[in-house]
Write a protein that holds these residues in place. Sequence first.
Motif, PDB file in Angstrom:
ATOM      1  N   LEU A 159     -71.753  36.452 111.216  1.00 39.55           N
ATOM      2  CA  LEU A 159     -72.331  35.320 111.935  1.00 39.55           C
ATOM      3  C   LEU A 159     -71.253  34.286 112.261  1.00 39.55           C
ATOM      4  CD1 LEU A 159     -74.772  33.741 113.018  1.00 39.55           C
ATOM      5  CD2 LEU A 159     -75.071  32.811 110.701  1.00 39.55           C
ATOM      6  N   ARG A 160     -70.423  33.950 111.280  1.00 37.36           N
ATOM      7  CA  ARG A 160     -69.353  32.980 111.526  1.00 37.36           C
ATOM      8  C   ARG A 160     -68.417  33.471 112.631  1.00 37.36           C
ATOM      9  NH1 ARG A 160     -69.886  31.925 105.914  1.00 37.36           N
ATOM     10  NH2 ARG A 160     -68.514  33.660 105.384  1.00 37.36           N
ATOM     11  N   ASP A 161     -68.128  34.777 112.631  1.00 38.29           N
ATOM     12  CA  ASP A 161     -67.224  35.316 113.643  1.00 38.29           C
ATOM     13  C   ASP A 161     -67.821  35.188 115.039  1.00 38.29           C
ATOM     14  OD1 ASP A 161     -64.914  36.965 114.589  1.00 38.29           O
ATOM     15  OD2 ASP A 161     -66.552  38.329 115.108  1.00 38.29           O
ATOM     16  N   VAL A 162     -69.082  35.554 115.211  1.00 39.94           N
ATOM     17  CA  VAL A 162     -69.720  35.482 116.525  1.00 39.94           C
ATOM     18  C   VAL A 162     -69.792  34.032 117.010  1.00 39.94           C
ATOM     19  CG1 VAL A 162     -71.864  35.868 117.802  1.00 39.94           C
ATOM     20  CG2 VAL A 162     -71.038  37.600 116.192  1.00 39.94           C
ATOM     21  N   LEU A 163     -70.144  33.117 116.115  1.00 41.78           N
ATOM     22  CA  LEU A 163     -70.242  31.711 116.508  1.00 41.78           C
ATOM     23  C   LEU A 163     -68.873  31.123 116.814  1.00 41.78           C
ATOM     24  CD1 LEU A 163     -72.976  30.472 114.011  1.00 41.78           C
ATOM     25  CD2 LEU A 163     -73.255  31.302 116.350  1.00 41.78           C
ATOM     26  N   ASP A 164     -67.872  31.524 116.054  1.00 45.95           N
ATOM     27  CA  ASP A 164     -66.512  31.055 116.322  1.00 45.95           C
ATOM     28  C   ASP A 164     -66.025  31.554 117.681  1.00 45.95           C
ATOM     29  OD1 ASP A 164     -63.765  29.995 115.385  1.00 45.95           O
ATOM     30  OD2 ASP A 164     -63.345  32.086 115.891  1.00 45.95           O
ATOM     31  N   ARG A 165     -66.385  32.790 118.021  1.00 45.47           N
ATOM     32  CA  ARG A 165     -65.899  33.362 119.275  1.00 45.47           C
ATOM     33  C   ARG A 165     -66.561  32.737 120.492  1.00 45.47           C
ATOM     34  NH1 ARG A 165     -64.520  39.604 120.764  1.00 45.47           N
ATOM     35  NH2 ARG A 165     -64.368  39.363 123.017  1.00 45.47           N
ATOM     36  N   PHE A 166     -67.873  32.520 120.441  1.00 48.17           N
ATOM     37  CA  PHE A 166     -68.600  32.107 121.637  1.00 48.17           C
ATOM     38  C   PHE A 166     -69.044  30.642 121.620  1.00 48.17           C
ATOM     39  CE2 PHE A 166     -69.230  36.737 121.418  1.00 48.17           C
ATOM     40  CZ  PHE A 166     -68.675  37.087 122.636  1.00 48.17           C
ATOM     41  N   ALA A 167     -69.036  29.997 120.460  1.00 50.46           N
ATOM     42  CA  ALA A 167     -69.433  28.590 120.340  1.00 50.46           C
ATOM     43  C   ALA A 167     -70.705  28.280 121.130  1.00 50.46           C
ATOM     44  CB  ALA A 167     -68.290  27.675 120.782  1.00 50.46           C
ATOM     45  N   PRO A 168     -71.779  29.040 120.923  1.00 44.54           N
ATOM     46  CA  PRO A 168     -72.993  28.802 121.709  1.00 44.54           C
ATOM     47  C   PRO A 168     -73.761  27.593 121.184  1.00 44.54           C
ATOM     48  CG  PRO A 168     -73.406  30.495 120.077  1.00 44.54           C
ATOM     49  CD  PRO A 168     -71.948  30.135 119.950  1.00 44.54           C
ATOM     50  N   PRO A 169     -74.551  26.955 122.021  1.00 41.50           N
ATOM     51  CA  PRO A 169     -75.428  25.885 121.523  1.00 41.50           C
ATOM     52  C   PRO A 169     -76.503  26.466 120.619  1.00 41.50           C
ATOM     53  CG  PRO A 169     -75.916  26.388 123.827  1.00 41.50           C
ATOM     54  CD  PRO A 169     -74.685  27.167 123.477  1.00 41.50           C
ATOM     55  N   LEU A 170     -76.754  25.796 119.501  1.00 38.72           N
ATOM     56  CA  LEU A 170     -77.720  26.294 118.518  1.00 38.72           C
ATOM     57  C   LEU A 170     -79.043  25.541 118.633  1.00 38.72           C
ATOM     58  CD1 LEU A 170     -75.399  26.600 115.375  1.00 38.72           C
ATOM     59  CD2 LEU A 170     -75.771  28.259 117.236  1.00 38.72           C
ATOM     60  N   ALA A 171     -80.117  26.230 118.280  1.00 36.76           N
ATOM     61  CA  ALA A 171     -81.455  25.623 118.274  1.00 36.76           C
ATOM     62  C   ALA A 171     -82.226  26.228 117.102  1.00 36.76           C
ATOM     63  CB  ALA A 171     -82.177  25.871 119.584  1.00 36.76           C
ATOM     64  N   PRO A 172     -81.879  25.841 115.871  1.00 34.80           N
ATOM     65  CA  PRO A 172     -82.491  26.463 114.680  1.00 34.80           C
ATOM     66  C   PRO A 172     -84.009  26.345 114.668  1.00 34.80           C
ATOM     67  CG  PRO A 172     -80.596  25.121 114.074  1.00 34.80           C
ATOM     68  CD  PRO A 172     -80.878  24.827 115.515  1.00 34.80           C
ATOM     69  N   TRP A 173     -84.609  27.376 114.053  1.00 31.10           N
ATOM     70  CA  TRP A 173     -86.062  27.407 113.836  1.00 31.10           C
ATOM     71  C   TRP A 173     -86.852  27.508 115.141  1.00 31.10           C
ATOM     72  CZ3 TRP A 173     -86.412  28.215 108.843  1.00 31.10           C
ATOM     73  CH2 TRP A 173     -85.572  27.549 107.944  1.00 31.10           C
ATOM     74  N   THR A 174     -86.264  28.029 116.200  1.00 28.61           N
ATOM     75  CA  THR A 174     -86.999  28.138 117.469  1.00 28.61           C
ATOM     76  C   THR A 174     -87.281  29.581 117.875  1.00 28.61           C
ATOM     77  OG1 THR A 174     -84.957  28.096 118.785  1.00 28.61           O
ATOM     78  CG2 THR A 174     -86.038  25.969 118.332  1.00 28.61           C
ATOM     79  N   ARG A 175     -86.712  30.559 117.164  1.00 30.47           N
ATOM     80  CA  ARG A 175     -86.950  31.964 117.496  1.00 30.47           C
ATOM     81  C   ARG A 175     -87.446  32.727 116.274  1.00 30.47           C
ATOM     82  NH1 ARG A 175     -85.831  33.983 122.350  1.00 30.47           N
ATOM     83  NH2 ARG A 175     -84.664  32.607 123.761  1.00 30.47           N
ATOM     84  N   CYS A 176     -88.261  33.714 116.547  1.00 32.30           N
ATOM     85  CA  CYS A 176     -88.812  34.558 115.490  1.00 32.30           C
ATOM     86  C   CYS A 176     -87.729  35.494 114.969  1.00 32.30           C
ATOM     87  CB  CYS A 176     -89.980  35.362 116.052  1.00 32.30           C
ATOM     88  SG  CYS A 176     -90.699  36.543 114.905  1.00 32.30           S
ATOM     89  N   PRO A 177     -87.384  35.432 113.683  1.00 37.54           N
ATOM     90  CA  PRO A 177     -86.372  36.342 113.148  1.00 37.54           C
ATOM     91  C   PRO A 177     -86.780  37.807 113.231  1.00 37.54           C
ATOM     92  CG  PRO A 177     -86.713  34.484 111.665  1.00 37.54           C
ATOM     93  CD  PRO A 177     -87.803  34.425 112.694  1.00 37.54           C
ATOM     94  N   ALA A 178     -88.075  38.068 113.314  1.00 40.01           N
ATOM     95  CA  ALA A 178     -88.554  39.449 113.339  1.00 40.01           C
ATOM     96  C   ALA A 178     -88.469  40.086 114.717  1.00 40.01           C
ATOM     97  CB  ALA A 178     -89.992  39.504 112.838  1.00 40.01           C
ATOM     98  N   CYS A 179     -88.810  39.308 115.785  1.00 39.26           N
ATOM     99  CA  CYS A 179     -88.904  39.939 117.105  1.00 39.26           C
ATOM    100  C   CYS A 179     -88.161  39.205 118.204  1.00 39.26           C
ATOM    101  CB  CYS A 179     -90.372  40.102 117.491  1.00 39.26           C
ATOM    102  SG  CYS A 179     -91.151  38.589 118.142  1.00 39.26           S
ATOM    103  N   ASN A 180     -87.615  38.029 117.951  1.00 40.66           N
ATOM    104  CA  ASN A 180     -86.872  37.229 118.932  1.00 40.66           C
ATOM    105  C   ASN A 180     -87.777  36.386 119.823  1.00 40.66           C
ATOM    106  OD1 ASN A 180     -84.251  36.475 120.027  1.00 40.66           O
ATOM    107  ND2 ASN A 180     -84.776  37.644 121.871  1.00 40.66           N
TER     108      ASN A 180
END
Length: 245
Positions: A159-180
């Motif tokens: 996770l740290r690697d992907v976020l470091d590479r792309f630096a996307p904007p985050l929006a925690p708690w807005t997507r279903c971990p099971a199905c997206n």
Amino acid sequence: MSGAQAEVQVAAELDMFLRAGRRGRPVPVALDGTSSLGHVIESLGVPLTEAGRLLVNGQPVPAGYRPRPGDAVRVEAVRRPQRLAAARFVLDVHLGALARRLRLVGLDTQYANDAEDAALVGQANAGRRVLLTQDRGLLCRRALWLGAYVYGARPDDQLRDVLDRFAPPLAPWTRCPACNGRLAPVAKAAVDPVLQPGTRRSYQAFARCADCGQVYWRGAHSRRLEGIIESAARAVGTSGAPRSG
């Protein structure tokens, strides 16, 4: 090795893709007069998705350049952060734990544990999603529009690697971990029939997935999830720092 040759030196970050005996030094490669520089680089084991600038005798060239005898090639690592017009991902079958973490921090992430390679490439291309994988062969598929190698063995490191590479904007708690699917607040009364007695007594705030209907609340496990989210925010905040390992 005899005949027409060039020498290829890859950045230290890319050494892991080379055979052990080729790391840390220029690698002599035979030239056939027709293969592109991109093909030569991938034949050494380095996916072009991981390569940044390509320099020949100190001058930048495209991946389609045809190396000439005596050329000194330098392959730089892709620059971080690698900005995306839209942060959308599709993950291969081995990265399920990473998929759940990406969804937790609010990133649009497609994942199926039975997806075939051709289907993954099709999903990536159709949805303009970045294909995340640790399969170098998959990244070298000519049909793939954009992919990225995921560094790390542990999901938190990935996770740290992907976020470091792309630096996307985050929006925690807005997507279903099971199905997206998207999560939306829901009144307790609307989900009361599916709650266990202890949950009904202890919690008042709930969210429900618009796609699969799964109900969520900040339960006893939320402290661990908050820790993942805080770590994710730090990774995006320091994106572009030198990567080790």
